[in-house]
Design an enzyme around this catalytic site. Structure first.
Site, mmCIF file in Angstrom:
data_model
loop_
_atom_site.group_PDB
_atom_site.id
_atom_site.type_symbol
_atom_site.label_atom_id
_atom_site.label_comp_id
_atom_site.label_asym_id
_atom_site.label_seq_id
_atom_site.Cartn_x
_atom_site.Cartn_y
_atom_site.Cartn_z
ATOM 1 C CG ASP A 15 -2.415 -0.282 -2.938
ATOM 2 O OD1 ASP A 15 -2.107 0.807 -2.704
ATOM 3 O OD2 ASP A 15 -3.075 -1.302 -2.307
ATOM 4 C CG ASP A 71 -2.163 4.050 -2.041
ATOM 5 O OD1 ASP A 71 -3.052 4.232 -2.871
ATOM 6 O OD2 ASP A 71 -2.236 3.405 -0.862
ATOM 7 C CB SER A 91 -0.935 -0.132 1.069
ATOM 8 O OG SER A 91 -1.739 0.840 0.903
ATOM 9 C CG ASP A 126 -5.360 1.057 -1.077
ATOM 10 O OD1 ASP A 126 -4.465 1.692 -1.072
ATOM 11 O OD2 ASP A 126 -5.466 0.041 -0.212
#
Length: 575
Positions: A307, A305, A146, A309
């Site tokens: 990834d 960010d 993340s 999400d």
């Protein structure tokens, strides 16, 4: 565990490459570093694995990833041939070794007779959640850490509903991992042969199209974008990550014509060279985007960010300065906007609800309730919000409009069960267009929120407690808080204490105890006089204790002063 014996076992294993063995030899004699790498395995929780990249039992590497993939394979095999045939969707982000870990996982699943659906390149986390539901998979794997620094990677596991792995299934994986020899107990298949045999299927742009088709349905009132599209400009940055393609694309499909992407941060790079932390929570990461916004007279910047999400925004204020909004502020803005737009378009369901975590601003409840919408709390972590959405789906009691956490995670729609920066970026852009049609900016709208719903201010304090001693201290701290209840925090008296482990709420005035709905989490929650909240929670994914302060005041300055006083008190309590 005897960390030195484990260190020697790894050093002597034929499974290591010369490069991996050299990394371990380099720390010889450094007992603290050896202990850090080998004191215990990486913990497999409901979010899977997360840790620093490197060789060792307590690091993210091909051995720990292989053991996790084999543990998941055993869980799926135990569910029978039908589950194995449904397959596992696999995605990854821009971090170091993410593609390799994803491909390795696919080969391990294939060797265990389980079909793997592997994305051909990096994709947003929410698209993985979507793909599980879209293709009817039994599970999903996402290789990502993340918004963590570049030294980290992770192995995030999902179940058939597209939400993170439930606790019962996570326990099975953890037990199977413990029973699997990390060097000899992992099956693997040849990649090319597994692809040729149909055990590994490559997912490409057809999945993107299906996903984007669902995302665009979440737009509530896209007509307002058409009204301002000729002159409304915004800046977007993916922080070198997975949002680089689909976020600009969904904004184009929404109707935006002037999407200015920060060129340096559009480059996929696991070193995240232009930012200290690839986290849209921090303004310093937006430095290049702010320069671009100044050059183009733009008052809205959106960042996602690695990834994709989590979503952060930067706005131009009344003085012309660029300021960040907190995850709480963006969430309240979106709740208010979605409710407004639903009413304007006559699409409000009969029993609407919004969802938030217990550490997310109470301003969200005020905004929802004032508009006749119920607000429900869950534990921290989007899997708990997903559980509540599933519960509504099963009972038909409510229809959720929006779910969010203060940590910049937002979701609307029914196509996925994890926070989605692609959808959030689209809704933020739609919301900005709506306020432009009213002659306002998002900054103006946020100021109006305080006038409508009251003055709230929040702060999250993260206190790092690294290593073995840190884990011990975290346990001691939570024990002390239960053994010696706090009666005052800073200048504020504690009126009620909630202990979310047994699920109790205690009145400090008379000692009466009542049961509350949520239980089973290591969280201490203090209700202070005047509607202010103070929460202490050990992180489930990082070696730190988090303190959440949620203050309500008579003015913005009053609320901010309460936060400052409580922040000082927090550092005395958590040490």
């Amino acid at each position: 565990m005897d960390y030195m014996s484990e260190y020697k076992r790894w050093l002597e294993s034929d499974a290591l490459s010369e490069e991996e063995r050299a990394e371990l030899r380099a720390v010889e004699g450094n007992n603290e570093e050896i202990e850090s790498r080998f004191f215990a395995p990486l913990s497999f929780g409901t979010a899977g694995l997360r840790g620093v990249l490197g060789v060792g039992l307590n690091r993210m590497n091909r051995f720990t990833v292989g053991q996790a993939a084999q543990g998941l394979a055993k869980l799926i095999v135990s569910n029978g041939q039908a589950a194995m045939d449904r397959g596992v969707a696999i995605a990854y982000d821009s971090r170091h070794f993410s593609p390799e870990f994803a491909r390795q996982s696919a080969c391990i699943l294939a060797a265990n007779g389980i079909k793997a659906l592997l994305f051909d390149e990096l994709r947003p986390t929410p698209e993985l959640s979507f793909a599980i539901r879209h293709y009817g998979c039994i599970a999903g794997i996402n290789i990502t850490a993340s918004h963590n620094p570049k030294e980290y990677n992770g192995y995030k596991v999902y179940w058939e509903d597209g939400a993170q792995l439930p606790p019962a299934e996570a326990d099975v994986v953890a037990k199977e991992m413990a029973a699997t020899d990390i060097f000899t107990g992992v099956k693997t298949a040849d990649y090319d042969k597994a692809v040729a045999d149909g055990m590994i299927r490559i997912l490409s742009k057809e999945t993107d199209e299906a996903y984007l088709g669902e995302v665009i349905k979440v737009a509530v009132n896209p007509d307002c974008v058409k009204q301002v599209a000729d002159d409304f400009k915004l800046v977007y940055t993916p922080f070198h990550g997975a949002g680089y393609r689909l976020v600009p694309e969904i904004l184009r499909r929404l109707g935006y014509k002037h999407i200015i992407c920060e060129p340096e941060q559009m480059k996929i790079d696991g070193d995240f060279p232009t930012v200290k932390n690839p986290n849209p929570e921090y303004k310093e990461g937006f430095k290049l985007a702010i320069e671009l916004a100044k050059q183009n007279d733009v008052d809205l910047i959106i960042g996602t960010d690695p990834d994709a999400d989590r979503t952060g925004i930067v706005l131009k204020d009344k003085t012309g300065d660029y300021v960040t909004l907190s995850g709480n502020q963006v969430g309240v803005l979106l709740i208010d906007y979605i409710i407004t737009a639903r009413k304007l378009t006559n699409t409000m369901p009969e029993h609407p609800a919004v969802l938030k975590s217990i550490v997310t601003t109470e301003m969200a409840r005020a905004a929802a309730n004032k508009n006749g919408v119920e607000c429900f709390d869950t534990f921290t972590g989007f899997k708990f919000l997903a559980e509540k959405i599933k519960q509504f789906e099963q009972t038909g009691s409510h229809q959720y409009l929006f779910a969010f956490e203060e940590s910049y995670g937002y979701l609307a729609g029914d196509y996925a069960r994890d926070k989605d920066a692609v959808t959030a970026s689209m809704l933020i852009a739609e919301m900005a267009a709506y306020y432009r049609t009213q002659g306002k900016t998002l900054y103006d709208a946020m100021e109006e929120m305080y006038e409508k719903y009251g003055y709230y201010c929040e702060q999250t304090i993260s206190i790092t407690m690294p290593g073995v001693s840190g884990l011990t201290r975290m346990k001691e701290l939570m024990g002390e808080l239960r053994d010696k209840p706090l009666t005052q925090i800073g200048p504020h008296k504690v009126e009620y204490t909630r202990d979310y482990m047994p699920g109790t709420r205690t009145c400090m005035a008379d000692g009466k105890v009542e049961q509350i709905e949520l239980k089973g989490q290591n969280v201490m929650y203090y209700e202070l006089e005047g509607g202010t909240m103070f929460i202490i929670r050990p992180s489930g994914t990082e070696p730190k204790v988090k303190v959440y302060i949620m203050a309500k005041g008579d003015s913005k300055a009053d609320a901010a002063a309460k936060v400052d006083a409580l922040a000082a008190a927090a550092k005395e309590i958590v040490k």
